[in-house]
Design an enzyme around this catalytic site. Structure first.
Site, PDB file in Angstrom:
ATOM      1  N   LYS A  67      -2.894 -15.948 -38.818  1.00  0.00           N
ATOM      2  CA  LYS A  67      -2.170 -16.133 -40.090  1.00  0.00           C
ATOM      3  C   LYS A  67      -1.353 -17.423 -40.133  1.00  0.00           C
ATOM      4  CE  LYS A  67      -1.760 -11.288 -41.547  1.00  0.00           C
ATOM      5  NZ  LYS A  67      -0.837 -10.251 -42.032  1.00  0.00           N
ATOM      6  N   ASN A  88      -2.626 -14.767 -45.517  1.00  0.00           N
ATOM      7  CA  ASN A  88      -3.576 -13.687 -45.222  1.00  0.00           C
ATOM      8  C   ASN A  88      -4.759 -13.668 -46.190  1.00  0.00           C
ATOM      9  OD1 ASN A  88      -2.554 -12.561 -47.573  1.00  0.00           O
ATOM     10  ND2 ASN A  88      -2.393 -10.496 -46.744  1.00  0.00           N
ATOM     11  N   ASP A 103       0.808  -9.674 -48.551  1.00  0.00           N
ATOM     12  CA  ASP A 103       1.434  -8.553 -47.835  1.00  0.00           C
ATOM     13  C   ASP A 103       2.676  -8.026 -48.560  1.00  0.00           C
ATOM     14  OD1 ASP A 103      -0.383  -8.277 -45.751  1.00  0.00           O
ATOM     15  OD2 ASP A 103       0.597  -9.809 -44.530  1.00  0.00           O
ATOM     16  N   GLY A 128      13.226  -4.540 -37.607  1.00  0.00           N
ATOM     17  CA  GLY A 128      12.274  -5.508 -37.061  1.00  0.00           C
ATOM     18  C   GLY A 128      12.406  -6.864 -37.734  1.00  0.00           C
ATOM     19  N   ALA A 129      12.041  -7.925 -36.993  1.00  0.00           N
ATOM     20  CA  ALA A 129      12.170  -9.288 -37.520  1.00  0.00           C
ATOM     21  C   ALA A 129      10.916 -10.118 -37.240  1.00  0.00           C
ATOM     22  CB  ALA A 129      13.401  -9.961 -36.908  1.00  0.00           C
ATOM     23  N   GLY A 130       9.759  -9.444 -37.211  1.00  0.00           N
ATOM     24  CA  GLY A 130       8.492 -10.152 -36.987  1.00  0.00           C
ATOM     25  C   GLY A 130       7.872 -10.601 -38.300  1.00  0.00           C
ATOM     26  N   ALA A 132       5.671  -9.143 -40.279  1.00  0.00           N
ATOM     27  CA  ALA A 132       5.628  -8.131 -41.337  1.00  0.00           C
ATOM     28  C   ALA A 132       6.976  -8.020 -42.032  1.00  0.00           C
ATOM     29  CB  ALA A 132       5.227  -6.782 -40.754  1.00  0.00           C
ATOM     30  N   ALA A 156      19.020 -12.866 -32.393  1.00  0.00           N
ATOM     31  CA  ALA A 156      18.721 -14.246 -32.802  1.00  0.00           C
ATOM     32  C   ALA A 156      17.544 -14.305 -33.777  1.00  0.00           C
ATOM     33  CB  ALA A 156      18.419 -15.104 -31.575  1.00  0.00           C
ATOM     34  N   ARG A 157      16.553 -13.445 -33.572  1.00  0.00           N
ATOM     35  CA  ARG A 157      15.390 -13.448 -34.486  1.00  0.00           C
ATOM     36  C   ARG A 157      15.787 -12.952 -35.866  1.00  0.00           C
ATOM     37  NH1 ARG A 157       9.677 -11.517 -32.319  1.00  0.00           N
ATOM     38  NH2 ARG A 157       9.146 -12.531 -34.274  1.00  0.00           N
TER      39      ARG A 157
END
Length: 277
Positions: A67, A88, A103, A128-130, A132, A156-157
């Site tokens: 991606k 995507n 998404d 979560g911080a990815g 998605a 930090a993310r």
């Protein structure tokens, strides 16, 4: 008229349900087209992008791990792709390769479908911080949710995302989740917790107010431990499968010229496929 061709690419790609979704619609609407899964190794991805036009493809979907490479490799990008930092969906416009990201659209459309009016339910807690998580936060901002709280093991993310998305988006470490839920109207899990028989609870929905909506972007299993705990508490829950189904809609429309419907029958077919594996 040449057959209209599209694809999904990733590495590995055999697990992808996209060919089933698009194949169902092609058959449903009697369109002379094809949609196939193509496994491309990261080292070959740039070449693959260059070859799309001469191979006769109208475009396709891009999944993990390509991606970000698709984001860098297209000539033009839509607003959602720029905000999310990943592509995507690919398509050609006047011979120019465009990249988009559906998404966030898929996430919001799934909630529209199963929890109409959900967007009045702020504040939102995002676990979560990815990648998605970026798509989900983009969707929440588009729907004007003013208070978005990102919770991540690595603070930090989460902070990086709060800077990227700006006012109204705040960052917290995992320890803060309990107090953040007390007045939250939306709890969204974007982590892999609860996937494939992992029984870890990504957060305890016991602390949420009674009007809260809980959704998980994991869809294998359909009911994750988080959703089961939320349902047991009498909260409204929305599983992640609809996000997968709805994110496929804009691409199909671009390549095959018909806006497809996410029907109960399509959902049943994909659920049967998940349960059969």
């Amino acid at each position: 008229m040449a057959e209209k061709k599209a694809f999904v690419t990733g590495h590995p790609i055999a697990h992808s349900r996209s060919p089933k979704i698009h194949g169902y619609w092609l058959q449903q609407y009697g369109i002379d087209g094809s949609y196939q899964a193509i496994d491309v190794a990261p080292a070959d991805f740039a070449e693959f992008l260059k070859s799309l036009g001469e191979e006769g493809y109208r475009g396709g979907n891009v999944t993990i791990p390509h991606k970000e490479a698709a984001f860098a490799g297209v000539a033009r990008r839509d607003h959602a792709a720029d905000e999310i930092g990943a592509v995507n969906t690919l398509w050609f416009e006047k011979g120019v390769l465009w990249g988009g990201n559906t998404d966030g659209y898929g996430f919001a459309a799934n909630l529209d479908d199963h929890a109409p009016g959900w967007a009045v339910n702020g504040p939102a807690v995002v676990l979560g911080a990815g990648g998605a998580s970026r798509a989900v936060i983009h969707a929440l901002k588009e729907r004007r949710i003013k208070d978005i709280r990102i919770v991540n093991r690595t603070l930090a993310r989460a902070e990086e995302l709060s800077r990227h998305f700006g006012p109204g988006v705040s960052a917290y470490g995992a320890g803060a989740v309990g107090e953040l839920l007390a007045d939250a109207g939306l709890l969204i899990n974007t982590t892999a917790l609860g996937m494939h028989g992992d029984t870890t609870l990504s957060a305890d929905p016991a602390g949420l107010p009674g009007h809260a909506i809980v959704t998980d972007i994991v869809y294998v299993p359909l009911e994750t431990p988080l959703l089961a705990a939320a349902r047991a508490r009498g909260l409204k829950t929305v599983d992640g499968l609809g996000m997968l189904l709805h994110q496929a809609v804009p691409g199909f429309e671009r390549w095959f010229g018909r806006r497809p419907e996410v029907s109960p029958e399509l959902r049943r077919m994909i659920v049967a496929d998940i349960e059969g594996h």
